[in-house]
Scaffold this motif. Structure first.
Motif, PDB file in Angstrom:
ATOM      1  N   TYR A   8       0.828  -1.209   0.000  1.00 38.75           N
ATOM      2  CA  TYR A   8       0.000   0.000   0.000  1.00 38.75           C
ATOM      3  C   TYR A   8       0.864   1.263   0.000  1.00 38.75           C
ATOM      4  N   SER A   9       0.186   2.411  -0.191  1.00 37.28           N
ATOM      5  CA  SER A   9       0.887   3.697  -0.177  1.00 37.28           C
ATOM      6  C   SER A   9       1.506   3.963   1.199  1.00 37.28           C
ATOM      7  N   TYR A  35       5.036   6.640 -12.196  1.00 36.63           N
ATOM      8  CA  TYR A  35       3.611   6.999 -12.351  1.00 36.63           C
ATOM      9  C   TYR A  35       3.379   8.460 -11.945  1.00 36.63           C
ATOM     10  N   SER A  98      -3.303   7.991  -8.742  1.00 31.51           N
ATOM     11  CA  SER A  98      -3.948   6.668  -8.791  1.00 31.51           C
ATOM     12  C   SER A  98      -4.862   6.549 -10.000  1.00 31.51           C
ATOM     13  N   ASP A  99      -5.519   7.651 -10.376  1.00 30.69           N
ATOM     14  CA  ASP A  99      -6.376   7.607 -11.567  1.00 30.69           C
ATOM     15  C   ASP A  99      -5.520   7.415 -12.818  1.00 30.69           C
ATOM     16  N   ARG A 128       3.285  -1.601  -7.020  1.00 25.97           N
ATOM     17  CA  ARG A 128       2.028  -2.269  -6.674  1.00 25.97           C
ATOM     18  C   ARG A 128       1.852  -3.580  -7.427  1.00 25.97           C
ATOM     19  N   ARG A 178      -6.359   6.479  -2.315  1.00 22.68           N
ATOM     20  CA  ARG A 178      -5.420   5.825  -3.231  1.00 22.68           C
ATOM     21  C   ARG A 178      -5.454   4.302  -3.071  1.00 22.68           C
ATOM     22  N   ASP A 179      -5.517   3.839  -1.809  1.00 23.24           N
ATOM     23  CA  ASP A 179      -5.590   2.384  -1.572  1.00 23.24           C
ATOM     24  C   ASP A 179      -6.796   1.807  -2.278  1.00 23.24           C
ATOM     25  N   ASP A 182      -6.199   1.838  -6.061  1.00 21.74           N
ATOM     26  CA  ASP A 182      -5.131   0.899  -6.431  1.00 21.74           C
ATOM     27  C   ASP A 182      -5.568  -0.558  -6.327  1.00 21.74           C
ATOM     28  N   ARG A 185      -8.853  -1.230  -9.191  1.00 24.15           N
ATOM     29  CA  ARG A 185      -8.807  -0.960 -10.639  1.00 24.15           C
ATOM     30  C   ARG A 185      -8.809  -2.283 -11.411  1.00 24.15           C
TER      31      ARG A 185
END
Ligand code: DC
Length: 225
Positions: A8-9, A35, A98-99, A128, A178-179, A182, A185
């Protein structure tokens, strides 16, 4: 040997990866920085991330490299410009990376470069999807976790040290968002590879964590595990 570190972040992946790289004299590749750099480029050039063809065209103008600065720290170069600080502290980058990382064309573009960087081994890569997609045959895979509160506090400390004004709540909200993106998706979501070793470092010092992983590295190198 290829060492893949996912998680994770803000759970300390890059701290661990840098320690290991120093210890083993391996190269370290921070794929999150890649990224983030793409995100910065798209924002600066007002590319609409909801238009895949615009994004795809923009990618051909992006070159990302890593270098070592005079103080010995690794820096990220976006089209030869040092963007290391900006990609870490710019809240707009943190807000949409993240997008951007969920766009398949962006992932294809970066994964290809990451695989190329690791083709000769002696590399530690964090991200990730390193153990699942980039190097599914890595000799050692780690999946790092820590509680959301511990992670938010670590990230807040980092931002404050860099002169940013933000709050624990804001940082925690950004991490949770973000989690979520991520892990949900469609294209290569964050998940633990079946053969990855899980490492919860909420209550470990950096030194304890390093010793734990170095033991694994020695075992793998001698073919014991
Ligand atoms: O590790 P980081 O916080 O710098 O990563 C930034 C973002 O990039 C994060 O939201 C997830 C994404 N990322 C990814 O999707 N795949 C990777 N290999 C590395 C990062």
């Amino acid at each position: 040997m290829i060492i893949a570190i996912d998680g994770y972040s803000s759970c300390g992946k890059s701290t661990l990866a840098k320690q290991l790289a120093r210890e083993l004299n391996y190269r370290y590749v921070d794929t999150g920085a890649m990224y983030r750099s793409v995100t910065l480029y798209l924002q600066r050039n007002q590319i609409d991330i909801h238009h895949p063809d615009q994004v795809e065209r923009a990618l051909s103008d992006i070159s990302i490299r890593f270098d070592i600065a005079s103080d010995g720290q690794q820096i990220t170069l976006l089209n030869s410009e040092n963007v290391e600080n900006e990609i870490r502290v710019n809240p707009r980058v943190a807000g949409s990376v993240s997008d951007v990382a969920a766009i398949p064309a962006v992932r294809r573009f970066l994964v290809k470069q990451q695989q190329e960087m690791g083709k000769d081994g002696m590399i530690i890569m964090d991200g990730r999807d390193i153990g699942t997609v980039v190097f599914p045959h890595a000799e050692l895979k780690l999946f790092v976790t820590a509680s959301p509160e511990v992670r938010a506090q670590r990230r807040l400390d980092e931002l404050v040290e860099k002169g940013q004004h933000t709050t624990f709540e804001e940082v925690l909200a950004n991490l949770s968002k973000r989690d979520h993106i991520d892990t949900t998706r469609a294209d290569s979501p964050l998940m633990k590879a079946e053969d990855a070793i899980e490492l919860d470092n909420s209550n470990l010092t950096r030194q304890e964590q390093l010793e734990f992983v170095m033991k694994l590295v020695r075992e793998r190198a001698s073919g014991k595990a």
